[in-house]
Design a protein around this motif. Structure first.
Motif, short mmCIF file in Angstrom:
data_model
loop_
_atom_site.label_atom_id
_atom_site.label_comp_id
_atom_site.label_asym_id
_atom_site.label_seq_id
_atom_site.Cartn_x
_atom_site.Cartn_y
_atom_site.Cartn_z
N ASP A 24 0.27 -1.12 0.00
CA ASP A 24 -0.29 0.20 0.31
C ASP A 24 1.06 1.39 -0.15
O ASP A 24 0.65 2.19 -0.59
CB ASP A 24 -0.60 0.19 1.58
N ARG A 25 1.92 1.35 1.25
CA ARG A 25 2.76 2.37 1.29
C ARG A 25 3.78 2.59 -0.15
O ARG A 25 3.91 3.27 -1.11
CB ARG A 25 3.18 2.17 2.43
N THR A 26 3.95 1.93 -0.48
CA THR A 26 4.69 1.92 -2.18
C THR A 26 4.29 2.12 -3.21
O THR A 26 4.97 2.79 -3.61
CB THR A 26 5.33 0.12 -2.17
N LEU A 27 3.10 1.42 -3.42
CA LEU A 27 2.03 2.23 -4.50
C LEU A 27 2.09 3.56 -3.90
O LEU A 27 1.32 3.81 -5.34
CB LEU A 27 0.87 1.03 -4.53
N GLN A 28 1.37 4.19 -2.84
CA GLN A 28 1.01 5.42 -2.99
C GLN A 28 2.22 6.32 -2.93
O GLN A 28 2.20 7.70 -3.15
CB GLN A 28 0.50 5.37 -1.14
N SER A 29 3.69 5.65 -2.52
CA SER A 29 4.01 6.80 -2.06
C SER A 29 5.16 7.08 -3.70
O SER A 29 5.36 8.10 -4.37
CB SER A 29 5.31 6.91 -1.37
N ALA A 30 5.23 6.19 -4.67
CA ALA A 30 5.22 5.82 -5.97
C ALA A 30 4.14 6.10 -7.39
O ALA A 30 4.82 6.94 -7.76
CB ALA A 30 6.04 4.55 -6.48
N CYS A 31 3.03 6.33 -7.33
CA CYS A 31 2.16 6.75 -7.56
C CYS A 31 0.59 7.07 -7.36
O CYS A 31 -0.02 7.41 -7.92
CB CYS A 31 1.77 5.16 -8.97
N GLY A 32 1.34 7.38 -6.32
CA GLY A 32 0.03 8.65 -5.27
C GLY A 32 -1.18 7.51 -5.49
O GLY A 32 -2.63 7.95 -5.41
#
Lengths: 197, 197
Positions: A24-32
């Motif tokens: 979740d955090r990876t996706l959120q920080s990398a792609c918003g």
DNA sequence: CGTAGACATGTGCGTGCGCACACACTCCAA
DNA sequence: TTGGAGTGTGTGCGCACGCACATGTCTACG
């Protein structure tokens, strides 16, 4: 063996708790893109014409039916989805993925896939991954699985399992709660029954 | 194959979303025991003397470390656990399972096991269940797995993976946790370390 | 011995989530 | 036509969760 059962289930719970926040955090920080958004957009993209009614969306995505409404609101604000009204049935509202949504999904897909492989399937053998996929899908397609929310499923099961346990009968504690909920079910609120084609 | 990866992961997410609420409600209505309580009590029971520090408890149970504090409060109110202070280190607080807690756990165990078999492992072959258990445990024991909360893991990743696809990691997280634990062990508290009996 | 840093824990607060309810619309029978 | 049952959707509300911060304690170093 019952030990295998609990081990498998406990491992599933822990893997979920450990890996989901990372992805979740990876996706959120990398792609918003929060995981929920990704999931909803993915289901929209899979659907014909990229459109789906709220109900269908709630059944297919991991989010609950009621939550879909708010998630779609957020997606609309972000320009990744659009609301459309169905002229044939003006109760139903459709959500449709926009070009921007498809684009974001294309950007996020490799990040997500990489995260899955890095933190999940890459940590087991390909054979194990295949078996895991097959076994878990069997669980999903089992007759107990209904598209309705978790409450209904629980209630349906409850009539069979709540009081009578295999070889045990110390169900004193939850008696009143069980009665309350069963009463609600008998009042006719399990209308969400549906078949998955 | 990447298709297998995403299939396996998506299936895990959906199985979790479908089965967890069912088991939670079953357990709660039949035994008055939320899944979180059950998990915490189970970890306490596994621990030597039925006691565990808050930190250890947060690492072993599925709940986050900060949440443990409130869950233990609830358990204490329900008489299922007790708070104890450690004379050697007055920072740390111990949670200990009470006799009533053990009793409730005994009552709930068959219900839980039955639910797991009915809604999870019973829907696949025993061979598949074994493979699922083994594969998921390999994921948990992988080097990327740290006992710290998800935020730390994600943040450590973030510096490396923010925009571009990730390079490599797998050492930082487990490193500090290991260091912390080594320190505690040197202090003479590693008797809490356990192997699954 | 005393102070700075590390550490374990508890708490305020914002967020995500789902249930109960309300509303709008469709369909069907009288 | 009309009223009521059935159905799709949105919303108020409370609960669970986890992060940032504060507090009290231990350890290391001067």
């Amino acid at each position: 063996m019952s030990d295998t059962d609990t081990t498998a289930w406990a491992a599933l719970l822990r893997v979920h708790a450990a890996v989901v926040p990372v992805l979740d955090r990876t996706l959120q920080s990398a792609c918003g893109l929060p995981l929920t958004w990704y999931d909803v957009l993915l289901e929209l993209r899979h659907a014909p014409d990229g459109r789906l009614s709220m109900g269908e969306l709630g059944e297919r995505a991991v989010v609950s039916r009621t939550r879909v409404s708010r998630v779609v609101d957020q997606l609309v604000d972000a320009g990744l989805a659009a609301r459309e009204t169905n002229p044939d049935d003006r109760r139903s509202a459709h959500a449709a993925i926009t070009d921007a949504g498809r684009q974001r999904l294309r950007e996020a897909a490799p990040v997500y896939l990489d995260g899955i492989q890095r933190h999940f399937t890459g940590l087991m053998t390909p054979q194990e991954a295949t078996v895991v996929a097959r076994a878990l899908e069997k669980v999903l397609r089992s007759p107990g699985r209904s598209a309705a929310g978790p409450l209904q499923k629980a209630l349906e099961r409850q009539g069979e399992t709540a009081v009578v346990l295999p070889g045990d009968e110390k169900t004193a504690a939850g008696h009143e709660a069980a009665g309350r909920e069963r009463r609600r079910a008998a009042r006719g609120e399990n209308r969400l029954r549906r078949e998955t084609p």
